[in-house]
Design an enzyme around this catalytic site. Structure first.
Site, PDB file in Angstrom:
ATOM      1  N   HIS A 175       0.824  -1.222   0.000  1.00 25.06           N
ATOM      2  CA  HIS A 175       0.000   0.000   0.000  1.00 25.06           C
ATOM      3  C   HIS A 175       0.850   1.260   0.000  1.00 25.06           C
ATOM      4  CE1 HIS A 175      -3.268   2.635   1.888  1.00 25.06           C
ATOM      5  NE2 HIS A 175      -3.836   2.125   0.817  1.00 25.06           N
ATOM      6  N   ASP A 206      -0.550  16.725  20.252  1.00 28.26           N
ATOM      7  CA  ASP A 206      -0.001  17.746  21.161  1.00 28.26           C
ATOM      8  C   ASP A 206       0.907  18.754  20.453  1.00 28.26           C
ATOM      9  OD1 ASP A 206      -1.389  16.532  23.155  1.00 28.26           O
ATOM     10  OD2 ASP A 206       0.340  16.025  24.386  1.00 28.26           O
ATOM     11  N   HIS A 264      -9.145  11.573   1.562  1.00 33.36           N
ATOM     12  CA  HIS A 264      -8.285  10.399   1.468  1.00 33.36           C
ATOM     13  C   HIS A 264      -6.962  10.592   2.211  1.00 33.36           C
ATOM     14  CE1 HIS A 264      -5.889   7.251  -0.774  1.00 33.36           C
ATOM     15  NE2 HIS A 264      -6.994   6.589  -0.558  1.00 33.36           N
ATOM     16  N   ASP A 286      16.780  10.295  -8.487  1.00 40.51           N
ATOM     17  CA  ASP A 286      18.228  10.456  -8.394  1.00 40.51           C
ATOM     18  C   ASP A 286      18.760  10.263  -6.971  1.00 40.51           C
ATOM     19  OD1 ASP A 286      18.338  10.925 -11.082  1.00 40.51           O
ATOM     20  OD2 ASP A 286      18.450  13.105 -10.923  1.00 40.51           O
ATOM     21  N   LYS A 311      -4.046  10.664   4.966  1.00 46.04           N
ATOM     22  CA  LYS A 311      -3.632   9.824   6.091  1.00 46.04           C
ATOM     23  C   LYS A 311      -2.615  10.643   6.886  1.00 46.04           C
ATOM     24  CE  LYS A 311      -4.117   6.771   2.367  1.00 46.04           C
ATOM     25  NZ  LYS A 311      -5.435   6.315   2.522  1.00 46.04           N
ATOM     26  N   LYS A 367       3.253   4.431  -1.155  1.00 41.97           N
ATOM     27  CA  LYS A 367       3.297   5.391  -2.263  1.00 41.97           C
ATOM     28  C   LYS A 367       4.616   6.143  -2.167  1.00 41.97           C
ATOM     29  CE  LYS A 367      -1.358   5.004  -1.405  1.00 41.97           C
ATOM     30  NZ  LYS A 367      -1.890   4.133  -0.361  1.00 41.97           N
TER      31      LYS A 367
END
Length: 497
Positions: free
Chosen positions: A239, A422, A415, A246, A417, A241
């Site tokens: 999952h 704090d 979408h 370089d 995440k 991404k």
């Protein structure tokens, strides 16, 4: 008088002929019994979580053959991954470790120490993650259009290699633009490697990526679905991404490659997601995550200085790359999130498109709210996975009574995440607050430890909350009976969500 043997055989044949239904049911009963006798102990031995164990035992008992098939495909979460297993057993001695500067190697406790909030940086290292890295430049993207534009521009400027690792790559307008860019760069002599998940990118046909391969680029699926291969596993997916260019610039977050992430899908409309660009020493850690996954999927080893160049400080940000997956004894991201919530005193803000937390995380959120922390969970108002959408309602219902506040994002699909605790600790990455992300999938988060980046993350949250509707407990509990029933049924599948 004993009947001849041929007479006994004839009697048996006559019984089968005269009572075919009884014979069929007898055979099925025997198969059912054997399935339970063999299957239930297997489930009890393999599964560690009681909720998942009960669910699978129930399934196998009432749907014996189908239950065993489903458990083999979705419940038996074993991955033959000798590379990472050997690395984790030999921390500090693996050949991989020496591709990184000494202060960025996994599990190293002798590196210079940074004062992170409640020592969560050290905890992440003990969980097998990379150490905290100083001297980084972080740019947060709250709009996907700008994120894609900058990422594509960075790839256009690549001189040596482009590495991409994505759960979803669509064969649509956005995917075509990416493939065209990668093909052109490959023809120009740039090394191009594209790693995509075999299930998440199931619609990605060979014909679509053929031009890139013909140009010299490399495209490899992660954990292909092939029953003839020992590594077949439907349930455990990649999952992550990640884009690394370089070995000096990297991108990670929640965005995949597809038109919907640019708001081009009429069902979802505007797409809210979070991505970050990283420059500095921590880029080598994301490069390492890619290299490990690439070797597992393709067999090619990437460990030369060409992929891990010396990286000078590019900014002042303290960050930490935390990767996790089913190849870990303890899921690093899950345990780190749990620790952060339990240590919170002022606020816990979480954005997740899927909210199916385990019992421990529920207790942590409940405890934080009872201690007076401002606990808020930002969720989408649009469903893209109906089972997870209904299941989350049962958790929302339980936690509303404890003082946890829930918000539904209204402009479109939410979408992102991300998490803020704090004003001292937070992350942006690929991890959802569900069983799939925290136990089944291979994930990666970029943890933020510096005030400037955390302040910007706070502003992003505040902007999102302003565009959201808070769930009212009284109204929420007045949902139709059919909706509440569907939610309870969906929760039975929580171990798979």
């Amino acid at each position: 008088m004993v009947e001849p043997r041929h007479a006994q055989g004839a009697a048996v044949d006559n019984f089968f002929a005269d009572h075919p239904v009884a014979v069929i049911f007898s055979v099925l009963a025997v198969v059912h019994a054997l399935t339970i006798v063999l299957g239930v102990p297997w489930v009890v031995f393999v599964k560690k979580e009681s909720q998942a164990t009960v669910a699978w035992v129930f399934t196998i008992t009432f749907l014996p053959l189908l239950g065993i098939l489903l458990f083999t495909l979705f419940g038996y979460n074993y991955v033959y991954r000798p590379i990472k297993r050997r690395r984790r057993l030999q921390v500090g001695r693996s050949r991989w470790q020496y591709s990184l500067p000494e202060h960025l190697r996994r599990g190293q406790h002798r590196e210079r120490t940074f004062d992170t909030w409640n020592h969560l940086g050290k905890l992440a290292v003990k969980l097998g993650s990379f150490p905290v890295s100083a001297g980084n430049r972080v740019q947060l993207y709250h709009e996907t259009a700008r994120a894609f534009a900058d990422m594509f521009q960075a790839m256009e400027q690549a001189e040596r290699h482009i590495h991409l690792e994505y759960f979803i790559v669509r064969a649509d307008r956005t995917g075509s633009r990416l493939l065209e860019l990668l093909t052109r760069k490959a023809r120009a002599g740039v090394e191009v490697r594209l790693l995509y998940d075999a299930v998440g990118s199931l619609s990605l046909h060979t014909s679509f990526i053929r031009p890139l391969r013909q140009a010299g680029g490399h495209c490899v699926p992660f954990l292909t679905i092939n029953p003839l291969r020992r590594r077949m596993q439907v349930n455990l997916r990649n999952h992550r991404k990640i884009t690394v260019i370089d070995g000096r610039v990297a991108f990670t977050g929640g965005i995949n490659i597809g038109d919907e992430y640019l708001g081009r899908d009429p069902h979802f409309g505007y797409w809210r997601d979070e991505l970050l660009r990283l420059e500095g020493p921590a880029v080598a850690c994301l490069q390492m995550v890619f290299a490990e996954d690439w070797e597992f999927a393709s067999g090619e080893v990437l460990r030369s200085a060409a992929y891990f160049p010396p990286l000078e400080p590019a900014g002042d940000a303290l960050v930490q790359i935390v990767d996790s997956g089913p190849d870990q004894t303890k899921n690093a991201n899950r345990d780190l999130i749990f620790a952060a919530i339990t240590l919170a005193r002022r606020r816990v803000w979480i954005a997740t498109p899927y909210f199916v937390p385990d019992a421990g995380l529920q207790d942590a959120l409940r405890l934080a709210a009872r201690l007076g922390a401002d606990v808020r969970i930002l969720l989408p108002s649009i469903a893209d996975h109906w089972l997870a959408y209904f299941a989350r309602q049962t958790y929302v219902d339980e936690l509303l009574d404890e003082g946890v506040q829930f918000y539904e994002y209204l402009p479109g699909m939410m979408h992102s995440k991300m998490m803020l605790v704090d004003d001292a600790w937070g992350y942006v990455g690929s991890v959802n607050l569900d069983n799939r992300s925290l136990r089944l999938n291979f994930e990666v988060n970029c943890v933020l430890h510096s005030a400037a980046e955390l302040a910007e993350l706070q502003s992003a949250f505040e902007n999102d909350f302003a565009k959201s509707k808070q769930i009212d407990p009284t109204t929420f509990r007045q949902r139709p009976f059919a909706t509440r029933l569907a939610a309870q049924v969906a929760r039975l599948f929580a171990p798979l969500l």
